[in-house]
Design an enzyme around this catalytic site. Structure first.
Site, mmCIF file in Angstrom:
data_model
loop_
_atom_site.group_PDB
_atom_site.id
_atom_site.type_symbol
_atom_site.label_atom_id
_atom_site.label_comp_id
_atom_site.label_asym_id
_atom_site.label_seq_id
_atom_site.Cartn_x
_atom_site.Cartn_y
_atom_site.Cartn_z
ATOM 1 N N LYS A 138 -0.183 -1.709 -2.678
ATOM 2 C CA LYS A 138 0.279 -1.232 -1.504
ATOM 3 C C LYS A 138 -0.012 0.376 -1.408
ATOM 4 C CE LYS A 138 4.199 -3.874 -1.000
ATOM 5 N NZ LYS A 138 6.039 -3.903 -0.721
ATOM 6 N N HIS A 141 1.398 6.563 -0.482
ATOM 7 C CA HIS A 141 1.610 7.157 0.460
ATOM 8 C C HIS A 141 2.391 8.532 0.109
ATOM 9 C CE1 HIS A 141 6.126 6.557 0.389
ATOM 10 N NE2 HIS A 141 5.722 5.272 0.141
ATOM 11 N N HIS A 144 4.819 9.273 -2.267
ATOM 12 C CA HIS A 144 4.545 9.276 -3.638
ATOM 13 C C HIS A 144 4.161 10.423 -4.209
ATOM 14 C CE1 HIS A 144 4.489 4.900 -2.854
ATOM 15 N NE2 HIS A 144 5.526 4.939 -3.536
#
Length: 578
Positions: A138, A141, A144
């Site tokens: 995933k 972003h 993180h």
């Protein structure tokens, strides 16, 4: 250092107040510098001695401060005693201040500020910090990224204070997305692309299969079947999953290295898929598990049926959820590390999740749940690269480096650097980290590429520039160092302001260690850089008498050393040229 002066003042006060010096040390603080006037070096808050009781009215405190000041005497350390608003102020003998601070900074090196009485008697603890924790396949972003730099700062600070720190990256490496990914890779995957850029390729496959699954029920069905095969331990499915995971971690390690971040353990939700079943059995044996009409299992944490205090711990098909896996992970870490504190660094949206996890651990009978702590942070808005939305951390790092290289090329004063790419990355990272750490971590903030790269003002670029300029001074005039220096040569207001500010470093570190907020250190370093900039304009080394030049070099070397110490704690690698 400051604590030596604090102790000296505390010893004199202890005889008057009949209190042990240890009880007084934290009530004596270094006075922040003021541009308007020369201030005292330390102050004692009379309020803190009285235990902050509200029945002490202001005039009484003032009277007590005056009476106390009258009984105190100047000595070889304290040259002047006065009173302020509810305080007794102490001015340190100027030559002693100069000699002690500069010698201490050079002697303690990277330990300056940490070898302080404020930290004496601090028990050495085992601390686990869980941070970064991206989801394999995933988007990596901005949340993180914040978790990565904040967690790294907390781990750095705890390590610097002598604690035994374990850094854990808890990957999102299990769940239905792997059913989609397994099916997606069989349909759209390319082995060569997977080997050359695993994160990007897995993300592309994941996006494509999600679109297909929305339109085609057969794709959605195969994804569900693939995940069931994973859950049942099918060797072929697990082999493909393991390959995705291993290649992703390899890529993450490479990217984290660019950030100067490392982990002691790469763990993940997958580790706890079996152990979470044991958690469910334990909850059931304690009578805490309740089945719903839908077939899911919940734990009611309210005792009064408040729906927001209900936590779902099992799906209707018997598989575990994020919360169950977090419970299993916490129990496993306690068995493995026997920690004194475990810190989770995630965005504030997960506040309720962690409250529930800690509550469940408590009612399961784990008293150590109170040693678990969630450090939440706010949302960053507006971080986009030139290619559009941020996809992975590497996109951000590449953008930082290219923009910084552009900036460096446009500034005429930029010196030739051996490795411009590496310098640009380090300066750019400092810019990013300082912008992020300037405020309270819990606050949301608007990201601005233009603002972070300003070379003047309160930015990371300015910190790096100051460090590089001071390093250049040492290189140019280093041969002029004297083993000893004449303290009388450093009595100008600019020198005294720097020395007074250096006195406060341990207090700033102490404050950050208490609330885990990096902004105290950031604010301190920016002020130190501004003071050094002003001093550099007037305290010339070139064409000064050797004795004066030597003393000033000592002063600037001390500033550079403390700047470097503070920057490293924040996760910034200081540059020597830019």
């Amino acid at each position: 250092m400051a604590c030596g002066f604090r102790r000296s003042i505390a010893c004199q006060l202890s005889r008057l107040l009949d209190l042990p010096p240890e009880n007084l040390i934290k009530s004596i603080s270094a006075v922040p510098i003021s541009r308007k006037e020369e201030v005292a070096d330390f102050q004692l808050s009379v309020d803190s001695l009285l235990g902050n009781n509200n029945d002490h009215s202001r005039p009484d405190i003032q009277v007590q401060a005056t009476r106390l000041a009258e009984k105190l005497k100047c000595d070889t350390v304290v040259s002047e005693i006065s009173t302020g608003q509810g305080t007794v102020n102490f001015k340190i003998n100027r030559e002693l201040l100069t000699k002690t601070v500069l010698q201490q900074v050079i002697k303690d090196g990277s330990k300056y500020g940490l070898n302080s009485e404020l930290f004496s008697g601090l028990p050495q603890k085992k601390i686990v910090v869980e941070f970064s924790s991206p989801n394999v396949a995933k988007k990596f972003h901005v949340g993180h990224l914040r978790s990565t730099i904040i967690g790294n700062f907390i781990a750095n600070l705890k390590e610097a204070l002598g604690h035994q720190v374990t850094r854990i990256n808890y990957l999102g490496d299990w769940g239905m997305q792997f059913g989609l990914l397994g099916t997606g890779f069989q349909l759209f995957g390319y082995e060569e692309k997977l080997q050359s850029n695993p994160l990007q390729h897995l993300f592309e496959v994941y996006v494509q299969v999600n679109k297909e699954a929305a339109d085609n029920k057969n794709v959605a069905k195969s994804a569900h079947e693939f995940f069931q095969r994973l859950e049942l331990g099918d060797m072929q499915a697990l082999e493909l999953w393991q390959k995705f995971r291993d290649l992703s971690i390899e890529e993450y390690v490479r990217i984290y290295k660019r950030l100067g971040v490392h982990f002691d353990e790469y763990s993940g939700e997958s580790f706890y898929r079996e152990k979470s079943q044991e958690v469910l059995k334990l909850l059931d044996s304690k009578g805490l598990l309740q089945k719903t009409i839908k077939g899911t299992a919940i734990v009611n944490l309210s005792g009064i049926g408040d729906p927001s205090s209900i936590c779902t711990v099992m799906r209707s098909d018997g598989t575990s959820l994020y919360a169950t896996r977090d419970l299993a992970a916490a129990i496993d870490r306690m068995d493995k590390y026997n920690f004194d504190t475990m810190i989770y660094v995630t965005d504030k949206g997960q506040k309720k999740h962690f409250q529930q996890v800690f509550q469940m651990l408590q009612i399961m009978g784990y008293d150590w749940a109170e040693r678990c702590q969630h450090v939440p942070f706010g949302v960053v808005q507006g971080m986009k690269t030139r290619r559009g939305e941020v996809t992975f951390l590497e996109d951000v790092l590449n953008e930082i480096r290219s923009r910084m290289l552009q900036n460096m090329a446009s500034i005429k004063t930029t010196k030739e650097v051996e490795n411009p790419q590496e310098t640009a990355e380090r300066v750019g990272l400092a810019a990013l980290i300082i912008q992020d750490f300037k405020g309270v971590l819990l606050s949301d903030y608007q990201f601005s590429w233009d603002r972070i790269f300003q070379s003047r003002g309160d930015t990371g670029v300015f910190l790096q520039y100051t460090h590089a300029r001071l390093h250049s001074l040492e290189e140019t005039f280093g041969c002029g160092y004297l083993n000893d220096f004449n303290t009388a040569c450093l009595q100008e207001p600019q020198s005294v302001s720097i020395l007074q500010h250096l006195l406060r470093f341990d207090e700033v570190l102490y404050r950050s260690s208490q609330d885990l907020q990096p902004r105290h250190i950031v604010s301190y370093l920016l002020t130190l850089s501004h003071l050094a900039g002003m001093a550099h304009k007037t305290l010339h080394i070139k064409d000064s008498p050797p004795e004066v030049a030597g003393a000033r070099l000592h002063l600037f070397r001390a500033v550079r050393s403390v700047l470097a110490n503070g920057m490293k704690l924040l996760g910034i690698t200081p540059v020597c040229r830019m």
